[in-house]
Design an enzyme around this catalytic site. Structure first.
Site, PDB file in Angstrom:
ATOM      1  N   GLU A   1     -18.118 -19.303 -19.121  1.00 35.59           N
ATOM      2  CA  GLU A   1     -17.451 -18.803 -20.339  1.00 35.59           C
ATOM      3  C   GLU A   1     -16.389 -19.728 -20.910  1.00 35.59           C
ATOM      4  O   GLU A   1     -16.160 -19.722 -22.120  1.00 35.59           O
ATOM      5  CB  GLU A   1     -16.847 -17.413 -20.078  1.00 35.59           C
TER       6      GLU A   1
ATOM      7  N   GLY B   1     -22.826 -12.693 -18.138  1.00 34.78           N
ATOM      8  CA  GLY B   1     -23.205 -11.277 -18.140  1.00 34.78           C
ATOM      9  C   GLY B   1     -24.281 -10.921 -17.125  1.00 34.78           C
ATOM     10  O   GLY B   1     -24.345  -9.784 -16.664  1.00 34.78           O
TER      11      GLY B   1
ATOM     12  N   ASP C   1     -15.583 -13.024 -17.510  1.00 39.40           N
ATOM     13  CA  ASP C   1     -15.382 -11.570 -17.529  1.00 39.40           C
ATOM     14  C   ASP C   1     -16.437 -10.861 -16.678  1.00 39.40           C
ATOM     15  O   ASP C   1     -16.822 -11.381 -15.641  1.00 39.40           O
ATOM     16  CB  ASP C   1     -15.341 -11.071 -18.993  1.00 39.40           C
TER      17      ASP C   1
ATOM     18  N   GLY D   1     -24.198 -12.570 -21.884  1.00 37.95           N
ATOM     19  CA  GLY D   1     -24.140 -11.575 -22.953  1.00 37.95           C
ATOM     20  C   GLY D   1     -24.652 -12.191 -24.247  1.00 37.95           C
ATOM     21  O   GLY D   1     -24.668 -13.405 -24.399  1.00 37.95           O
TER      22      GLY D   1
HETATM   23  C1  QUE Z   1     -21.401 -20.024 -22.059  1.00 40.66           C
HETATM   24  C2  QUE Z   1     -21.784 -18.704 -22.081  1.00 40.66           C
HETATM   25  C3  QUE Z   1     -23.050 -18.324 -22.549  1.00 40.66           C
HETATM   26  C4  QUE Z   1     -23.911 -19.332 -23.008  1.00 40.66           C
HETATM   27  C5  QUE Z   1     -23.520 -20.660 -22.975  1.00 40.66           C
HETATM   28  C6  QUE Z   1     -22.268 -20.987 -22.517  1.00 40.66           C
HETATM   29  C7  QUE Z   1     -23.499 -16.958 -22.605  1.00 40.66           C
HETATM   30  C8  QUE Z   1     -24.811 -16.706 -23.131  1.00 40.66           C
HETATM   31  C9  QUE Z   1     -25.607 -17.776 -23.558  1.00 40.66           C
HETATM   32  C10 QUE Z   1     -26.918 -17.625 -24.103  1.00 40.66           C
HETATM   33  C11 QUE Z   1     -27.939 -18.485 -23.708  1.00 40.66           C
HETATM   34  C12 QUE Z   1     -29.198 -18.372 -24.248  1.00 40.66           C
HETATM   35  C13 QUE Z   1     -29.477 -17.417 -25.206  1.00 40.66           C
HETATM   36  C14 QUE Z   1     -28.448 -16.548 -25.603  1.00 40.66           C
HETATM   37  C15 QUE Z   1     -27.192 -16.669 -25.065  1.00 40.66           C
HETATM   38  O1  QUE Z   1     -25.145 -19.044 -23.463  1.00 40.66           O
HETATM   39  O2  QUE Z   1     -22.762 -16.033 -22.209  1.00 40.66           O
HETATM   40  O3  QUE Z   1     -28.714 -15.606 -26.525  1.00 40.66           O
HETATM   41  O4  QUE Z   1     -30.722 -17.306 -25.773  1.00 40.66           O
HETATM   42  O5  QUE Z   1     -25.244 -15.445 -23.202  1.00 40.66           O
HETATM   43  O6  QUE Z   1     -21.884 -22.288 -22.507  1.00 40.66           O
HETATM   44  O7  QUE Z   1     -20.944 -17.747 -21.642  1.00 40.66           O
END
Ligand code: QUE
Length: 355
Positions: free
Chosen positions: A139, A116, A147, A66
């Site tokens: 998460e 997500g 989730d 997400g």
């Molecule tokens: C745990 C997570 C997420 C995460 C890193 C974690 C997560 C998530 C992102 C993420 C990665 C790259 C992106 C971005 C988000 O990293 O849920 O916008 O460019 O979306 O350690 O739960």
């Protein structure tokens, strides 16, 4: 020419969805979630659409999770904003729509599938993983909990595997995810387009549509090689089948060998509150319906949206400032009280219920 974050197309009787934020590893924004919920009810009823195929744009990811950075920015810049209230609600509504979808839901996963992203793939009828597939529920690394229906599918995996994946963010490649039952087949990245074309050419009509999809996928499926989980499961079950985080930590400390000490070191970096609520989530969601699980997870998510929650500190430390040094509150497992955990499971004003 399009700067849309999510693309919808109908071709050869397939509803095609492409998650298209490749620079952000196709992380799901609220806008993408709302688009899904706008399009999917119509596709479910449309006789011209026999199945849905979901893919990610770019070379690296199916979907990394997400858009938690968007949630962090709203908390910081617009405390009275509605994104934190609506994001999870609308995401979980889509997760449930996929779980109950009346037609085959086929995810062609050619890269990172985490958090997500797993919520968009794992609850569908078919998940196909390439050699670039990389799964995790990460998460607890950012002070959250697994989730998007983690409480549903993780509690249905073998032994203590779900607890292990939920607490440690352990990553799985295709062979292990296939062994665990998280995906249904391994198909080479180079064959994904041909598989999609074959699905478009196939008769997928009638009540046996899922089995017909199975047979098309089987024509492209390859052996992903030896999984590593079978030899790990004895250790996983012995260490992670405990009733509390403190007991898991005690078992790891007492367990012989390098593997247990590595898991222990990994857990010691994570939010003690995250680990505690995650274990409680898995206990409460075991043997519950998908809908009950989403109601529970929505309550948890709303608790995690308080500005002083470990979630925002985790996003700050891992994804915004990138200092990798979150200051968890409380800082130790002993500091997590029963009341702190219970607070995540109380009804909220705008509870998420399904009929
Ligand atoms: C745990 C997570 C997420 C995460 C890193 C974690 C997560 C998530 C992102 C993420 C990665 C790259 C992106 C971005 C988000 O990293 O849920 O916008 O460019 O979306 O350690 O739960």
């Amino acid at each position: 020419m399009s700067d849309a974050e999510i693309l919808f197309d109908v071709k050869d009787g397939l509803g095609l969805i492409t998650l298209s934020r490749p620079k952000a590893l196709n992380a799901l924004t609220h806008g993408m979630i709302l688009e899904l919920e706008k399009v999917l009810p119509g596709w479910e009823k449309d006789a011209a659409i026999k199945a849905v195929v979901l893919r990610g744009a770019g070379e690296r990811a199916f979907c990394a999770g997400g858009d938690v950075i968007g949630l962090y920015r709203e908390m910081r810049d617009n405390p009275s904003g509605t994104l934190r209230r609506d994001f999870f609600r609308d995401e979980y509504i889509v997760n449930r729509r996929i779980y109950r979808f009346a037609k085959p839901w086929i995810s062609l996963i050619d890269g990172i599938d985490m958090g997500g992203g797993v919520g968009l793939s794992a609850h569908g009828s078919h998940s196909v993983a390439s050699e670039k597939f990389l799964f995790a529920m990460p998460e607890t690394t950012i002070g959250l909990f697994p989730d998007v229906g983690g409480g549903y599918f993780l509690t249905r995996l073998a032994g203590a595997l779900g607890t292990f994946l939920a607490l440690t963010s352990h990553r799985l490649k295709a062979a292990d995810a296939l062994w665990a039952g998280i995906v249904d087949a391994h198909v080479a990245s180079a064959d994904m387009n041909d598989l999609q074309a074959a699905l478009g050419a196939a008769d997928l009509s009638g009540p046996d549509a899922d089995r017909k999809v199975d047979r098309v996928i089987a024509r492209f499926a390859k052996d992903p090689g030896m999984p590593t989980l079978p030899t790990l499961m004895l250790d996983v079950d012995r260490c992670f089948s405990a009733d509390s985080v403190a007991e898991i930590v005690a078992r790891l400390k007492a367990y012989p060998g390098e593997w247990a000490q590595k898991q222990l070191a990994a857990l010691m970096k994570l939010s003690p509150l995250s680990m505690s609520i995650t274990l409680e989530q898995l206990k409460r969601c075991a043997n519950r319906s998908f809908e009950d699980t989403m109601t529970i997870e929505y309550r948890m998510a709303q608790s995690a949206m308080r500005p002083d929650h470990d979630f925002f500190e985790g996003v700050r430390a891992l994804l915004i400032d990138k200092d990798q040094k979150p200051k968890w509150n409380p800082p130790t497992i002993e500091g997590v009280t029963r009341d702190m955990v219970e607070a995540h499971f109380k009804p909220v004003a705008n509870d998420l219920f399904f009929d």
